[in-house]
Design an enzyme around this catalytic site. Sequence first.
Site, PDB file in Angstrom:
ATOM      1  N   GLU A 122      -2.616 -11.334   8.502  1.00  0.00           N
ATOM      2  CA  GLU A 122      -1.957 -10.768   7.807  1.00  0.00           C
ATOM      3  C   GLU A 122      -0.895 -10.082   7.721  1.00  0.00           C
ATOM      4  OE1 GLU A 122      -4.634  -9.914   4.463  1.00  0.00           O
ATOM      5  OE2 GLU A 122      -5.400 -11.580   4.846  1.00  0.00           O
TER       6      GLU A 122
HETATM    7  C1  HEC Z   1      -0.990 -12.762   5.046  1.00  0.00           C
HETATM    8  C2  HEC Z   1      -0.391 -12.879   3.068  1.00  0.00           C
HETATM    9  C3  HEC Z   1      -1.230 -11.894   2.512  1.00  0.00           C
HETATM   10  C4  HEC Z   1      -0.848 -10.097   2.294  1.00  0.00           C
HETATM   11  C5  HEC Z   1       0.075  -9.681   3.654  1.00  0.00           C
HETATM   12  C6  HEC Z   1      -1.304  -8.802   1.855  1.00  0.00           C
HETATM   13  N1  HEC Z   1      -2.626 -10.110   1.062  1.00  0.00           N
HETATM   14 FE1  HEC Z   1      -3.519  -9.074  -0.390  1.00  0.00          FE
HETATM   15  N2  HEC Z   1      -5.115 -10.664  -0.162  1.00  0.00           N
HETATM   16  C7  HEC Z   1      -4.356 -11.798   0.610  1.00  0.00           C
HETATM   17  C8  HEC Z   1      -5.911 -12.505   0.663  1.00  0.00           C
HETATM   18  C9  HEC Z   1      -6.051 -13.785   1.412  1.00  0.00           C
HETATM   19  C10 HEC Z   1      -6.484 -12.181  -0.403  1.00  0.00           C
HETATM   20  C11 HEC Z   1      -8.415 -12.081  -0.020  1.00  0.00           C
HETATM   21  C12 HEC Z   1      -8.966 -11.571   0.207  1.00  0.00           C
HETATM   22  C13 HEC Z   1     -10.628 -11.678   0.733  1.00  0.00           C
HETATM   23  O1  HEC Z   1     -10.481 -11.620  -0.198  1.00  0.00           O
HETATM   24  O2  HEC Z   1     -10.896 -11.817   1.483  1.00  0.00           O
HETATM   25  C14 HEC Z   1      -5.540 -10.469  -0.504  1.00  0.00           C
HETATM   26  C15 HEC Z   1      -6.739  -9.733  -1.381  1.00  0.00           C
HETATM   27  C16 HEC Z   1      -6.129  -8.636  -2.172  1.00  0.00           C
HETATM   28  C17 HEC Z   1      -6.526  -7.938  -3.372  1.00  0.00           C
HETATM   29  C18 HEC Z   1      -7.501  -7.923  -4.193  1.00  0.00           C
HETATM   30  C19 HEC Z   1      -7.698  -8.878  -5.052  1.00  0.00           C
HETATM   31  C20 HEC Z   1      -9.171  -8.786  -6.160  1.00  0.00           C
HETATM   32  O3  HEC Z   1      -8.743  -8.792  -7.167  1.00  0.00           O
HETATM   33  O4  HEC Z   1      -9.672  -8.935  -5.147  1.00  0.00           O
HETATM   34  C21 HEC Z   1      -5.155  -7.769  -3.697  1.00  0.00           C
HETATM   35  C22 HEC Z   1      -5.735  -5.985  -4.581  1.00  0.00           C
HETATM   36  C23 HEC Z   1      -4.623  -7.392  -2.574  1.00  0.00           C
HETATM   37  N3  HEC Z   1      -4.724  -7.962  -1.600  1.00  0.00           N
HETATM   38  C24 HEC Z   1      -3.182  -6.419  -1.835  1.00  0.00           C
HETATM   39  C25 HEC Z   1      -2.115  -6.479  -1.386  1.00  0.00           C
HETATM   40  C26 HEC Z   1      -1.459  -5.413  -0.651  1.00  0.00           C
HETATM   41  C27 HEC Z   1      -0.787  -4.173  -1.207  1.00  0.00           C
HETATM   42  C28 HEC Z   1      -1.218  -5.955   0.558  1.00  0.00           C
HETATM   43  C29 HEC Z   1      -0.143  -5.048   0.975  1.00  0.00           C
HETATM   44  C30 HEC Z   1      -0.114  -4.126   2.022  1.00  0.00           C
HETATM   45  C31 HEC Z   1      -1.377  -7.665   0.457  1.00  0.00           C
HETATM   46  N4  HEC Z   1      -1.753  -7.495  -0.460  1.00  0.00           N
HETATM   47  C32 HEC Z   1      -1.025  -8.072   1.584  1.00  0.00           C
HETATM   48  C33 HEC Z   1      -3.371 -12.218   0.907  1.00  0.00           C
HETATM   49  C34 HEC Z   1      -2.748 -11.282   1.833  1.00  0.00           C
END
Ligand code: HEC
Length: 320
Positions: A122
């Site tokens: 990521e």
């Molecule tokens: C490369 C893509 C990517 C990036 C960059 C990314 N995310 Fe995500 N995010 C995801 C994915 C895929 C999941 C689900 C992962 C899992 O559930 O195992 C997720 C899950 C989440 C969730 C959980 C939502 C839920 O309802 O469970 C949050 C909040 C979130 N991300 C915030 C962020 C924040 C803040 C950042 C930056 C620091 C970020 N993400 C960067 C792909 C990304």
Amino acid sequence: MKKIVILFFIAVTTHAIEKNSEPIRPLPLNLKDNNPEKMQLGFLLFNEKKLSANNTISCASCHALNAFGVDGLAKSVGIHGGIGSINAPTVFNSGLNFVQFWNGRAKTLEEQIDGPLLHPKEMGNSWAQAVAKLNQDKKYREAFSAIYRDGITVANVKNAIADFERKLTTPNSKFDRYLRGEKTLSELEENGYKRFKSLGCISCHQGQNIGGNMFQTMGVMGNYFKDRKDMPQTEDDLGRYLVTKRDRDKFVFRVPSLRNVEMTAPYFHDGYAKTLDQAVDIMGRYQLGQKLSQRDITSIVVFLKTLTGETPSVLKKVEK
Ligand code: HEC
Ligand code: HEC
């Protein structure tokens, strides 16, 4: 005349009481926003590519704030074009979920941030590097020290992002307005809601976020993973088991919120369902053990579309 007024009053209040007893509750309308500088900082950090190892990916790369907090992909693309192993859920209304991630491995939004920042596919970063890069930027040194006594620290970065995320709520959907007695649903929408309740969808998707408040097995009534076409089973399919290592948690996921679901395709942790029709059909078969009629699917989907809310007000306030 007086009698009529009283009768009218009784009719209105019983109507309101009726709506209060619905298993879905509207989102609060006016979130207190008493720290605009902090919201601005959270917004900047959310869009900050320096938080990734090679300055190419920000939180917003996978959670587009102008696209209901998602990337529209089955699996997200991180640094060096690496493709992730699970669908990105929306960040909108995520602060209302009882735990974060599909398998619930983070308890809070703050804790959640370690996930993407450190994940090699990521953002592939370390906290030491992320904080050092922010420290080189005068804009961040000033913004942090105006808000936090100890300036740029890991805890403060997390706090600013998480506080901003907690404001990403989408109030005033047509359905919320219906619950508040301000709007009527069309016959088809109302029928969809009735079927959503009578079929039992409501037993898992309920409360303020219409989901996000319990864990449930994917495939209560059938083996979804065996039947899934062109997608061999993956480690992530094990769901909550990866956190607890208890057999009964295999294929268990946090029930997702259905707010704005019309805007967040594709669906499920694997991004397998491309349309809402397909997602609802699969839910009927694997969660309720029923082949839903096209009529039911259509009316439920029309109901689900009433769950689309307004752009979070915090996004109208931050400077882009
Ligand atoms: C490369 C893509 C990517 C990036 C960059 C990314 N995310 Fe995500 N995010 C995801 C994915 C895929 C999941 C689900 C992962 C899992 O559930 O195992 C997720 C899950 C989440 C969730 C959980 C939502 C839920 O309802 O469970 C949050 C909040 C979130 N991300 C915030 C962020 C924040 C803040 C950042 C930056 C620091 C970020 N993400 C960067 C792909 C990304
Ligand atoms: C036994 C609990 C349960 C029942 C009943 C249930 N669901 Fe679900 N629902 C889930 C879980 C768990 C997921 C996530 C599955 C996954 O990602 O593999 C889900 C996912 C969804 C999604 C995809 C959301 C997204 O963002 O990916 C939709 C849409 C949905 N359900 C609608 C319905 C409808 C409509 C019904 C009734 C016909 C229903 N559900 C019945 C537990 C349930």
